[in-house]
Design a protein around this motif. Structure first.
Motif, PDB file in Angstrom:
ATOM      1  N   PRO A 178       0.939  -1.404   0.002  1.00 46.99           N
ATOM      2  CA  PRO A 178       0.236  -0.198   0.052  1.00 46.99           C
ATOM      3  C   PRO A 178       0.814   1.236   0.228  1.00 46.99           C
ATOM      4  O   PRO A 178       2.157   1.475  -0.401  1.00 46.99           O
ATOM      5  CB  PRO A 178      -0.761  -0.488   1.501  1.00 46.99           C
ATOM      6  CG  PRO A 178       0.131  -0.715   2.003  1.00 46.99           C
ATOM      7  CD  PRO A 178       0.627  -1.872   1.426  1.00 46.99           C
ATOM      8  N   GLU A 179       0.291   2.293  -0.236  1.00 46.82           N
ATOM      9  CA  GLU A 179       0.624   3.799  -0.200  1.00 46.82           C
ATOM     10  C   GLU A 179       1.676   3.715   1.532  1.00 46.82           C
ATOM     11  O   GLU A 179       1.069   3.514   2.550  1.00 46.82           O
ATOM     12  CB  GLU A 179      -0.044   5.250  -0.354  1.00 46.82           C
ATOM     13  CG  GLU A 179      -0.116   4.883  -1.248  1.00 46.82           C
ATOM     14  CD  GLU A 179       0.567   5.063  -2.664  1.00 46.82           C
ATOM     15  OE1 GLU A 179       1.268   6.230  -2.404  1.00 46.82           O
ATOM     16  OE2 GLU A 179       0.847   4.291  -3.648  1.00 46.82           O
TER      17      GLU A 179
ATOM     18  N   GLU B 274      -0.779   4.616   4.849  1.00 44.06           N
ATOM     19  CA  GLU B 274      -2.003   4.510   4.662  1.00 44.06           C
ATOM     20  C   GLU B 274      -2.225   3.410   5.074  1.00 44.06           C
ATOM     21  O   GLU B 274      -1.378   2.121   5.761  1.00 44.06           O
ATOM     22  CB  GLU B 274      -1.990   3.881   3.168  1.00 44.06           C
ATOM     23  CG  GLU B 274      -3.323   3.489   2.928  1.00 44.06           C
ATOM     24  CD  GLU B 274      -3.543   2.849   1.573  1.00 44.06           C
ATOM     25  OE1 GLU B 274      -5.533   2.968   0.938  1.00 44.06           O
ATOM     26  OE2 GLU B 274      -2.711   3.399   0.816  1.00 44.06           O
ATOM     27  N   THR B 275      -3.109   3.279   6.522  1.00 48.36           N
ATOM     28  CA  THR B 275      -3.777   2.703   7.308  1.00 48.36           C
ATOM     29  C   THR B 275      -4.422   1.491   6.448  1.00 48.36           C
ATOM     30  O   THR B 275      -5.401   1.791   5.633  1.00 48.36           O
ATOM     31  CB  THR B 275      -4.794   3.290   8.459  1.00 48.36           C
ATOM     32  OG1 THR B 275      -3.623   4.226   9.141  1.00 48.36           O
ATOM     33  CG2 THR B 275      -5.090   1.697   9.438  1.00 48.36           C
ATOM     34  N   VAL B 276      -4.185   0.278   6.686  1.00 42.80           N
ATOM     35  CA  VAL B 276      -4.566  -0.929   5.724  1.00 42.80           C
ATOM     36  C   VAL B 276      -4.763  -2.238   6.999  1.00 42.80           C
ATOM     37  O   VAL B 276      -4.011  -2.149   8.330  1.00 42.80           O
ATOM     38  CB  VAL B 276      -3.685  -1.520   5.095  1.00 42.80           C
ATOM     39  CG1 VAL B 276      -3.801  -0.101   3.782  1.00 42.80           C
ATOM     40  CG2 VAL B 276      -2.735  -2.164   5.053  1.00 42.80           C
TER      41      VAL B 276
ATOM     42  N   PHE C 103       0.008   0.439   8.826  1.00 41.11           N
ATOM     43  CA  PHE C 103       1.171   0.328   7.921  1.00 41.11           C
ATOM     44  C   PHE C 103       2.310   0.505   8.055  1.00 41.11           C
ATOM     45  O   PHE C 103       2.453  -0.401   8.719  1.00 41.11           O
ATOM     46  CB  PHE C 103      -0.046   1.820   8.510  1.00 41.11           C
ATOM     47  CG  PHE C 103       1.415   2.987   9.297  1.00 41.11           C
ATOM     48  CD1 PHE C 103       2.601   3.731   9.417  1.00 41.11           C
ATOM     49  CD2 PHE C 103       1.045   2.675  10.290  1.00 41.11           C
ATOM     50  CE1 PHE C 103       3.280   4.388  10.016  1.00 41.11           C
ATOM     51  CE2 PHE C 103       1.441   3.582  11.628  1.00 41.11           C
ATOM     52  CZ  PHE C 103       2.524   3.999  11.522  1.00 41.11           C
TER      53      PHE C 103
ATOM     54  N   PRO D 264      -6.725  -3.157   1.761  1.00 33.43           N
ATOM     55  CA  PRO D 264      -7.466  -2.135   1.736  1.00 33.43           C
ATOM     56  C   PRO D 264      -8.194  -1.441   3.373  1.00 33.43           C
ATOM     57  O   PRO D 264      -9.515  -2.466   3.195  1.00 33.43           O
ATOM     58  CB  PRO D 264      -8.089  -1.383   0.604  1.00 33.43           C
ATOM     59  CG  PRO D 264      -7.323  -1.682   0.141  1.00 33.43           C
ATOM     60  CD  PRO D 264      -7.191  -3.536   0.248  1.00 33.43           C
TER      61      PRO D 264
END
Length: 108
Positions: free
Chosen positions: A58-59, A62-64, A76, A99
């Motif tokens: 992920p970026e 970014e919380t995933v 993250f 996500p």
């Protein structure tokens, strides 16, 4: 999950349209890109939405949702390390991520 099904159908339609209208060089390049995206979406659908960290990250920040051998957590990464919310030890061995789900809609 429904978003992935919708996007997969849209990509399939785009591949068909591109096949009908582009010149030969652009058509081959465009179809190859769209087919790769289509394959990735299908893979994510079959894996329940989990994405291997070996395939894609992920970026940063970014919380995933993350999957580790001791369960599912939110966290993250900063391009080098993973950070798990509520945990202080590091490093974490994250194998998969996805996500965050959309929050529930407020009832009217």
């Amino acid at each position: 999950m429904n978003d992935l099904l919708f996007l997969t159908a849209q990509l399939a339609d785009a591949i068909h349209l591109l096949d009908c209208m582009a010149n030969e060089v652009d058509k081959k390049r465009g179809i190859a890109i769209l087919e790769e995206i289509h394959t990735r979406f299908l893979s994510e659908l079959q894996s329940g939405g989990w994405i291997s960290v070996a395939d894609r990250l992920p970026e940063p920040a970014e919380t995933v949702l993350v999957f580790m051998d001791n369960g599912v957590w939110s966290g993250f990464h900063d391009t080098e390390n993973w950070f798990i919310h509520g945990w202080s030890k590091n490093p974490f061995k994250v194998s998969h991520w996805q996500p965050m789900p959309q929050p529930p809609k407020a009832s009217e």
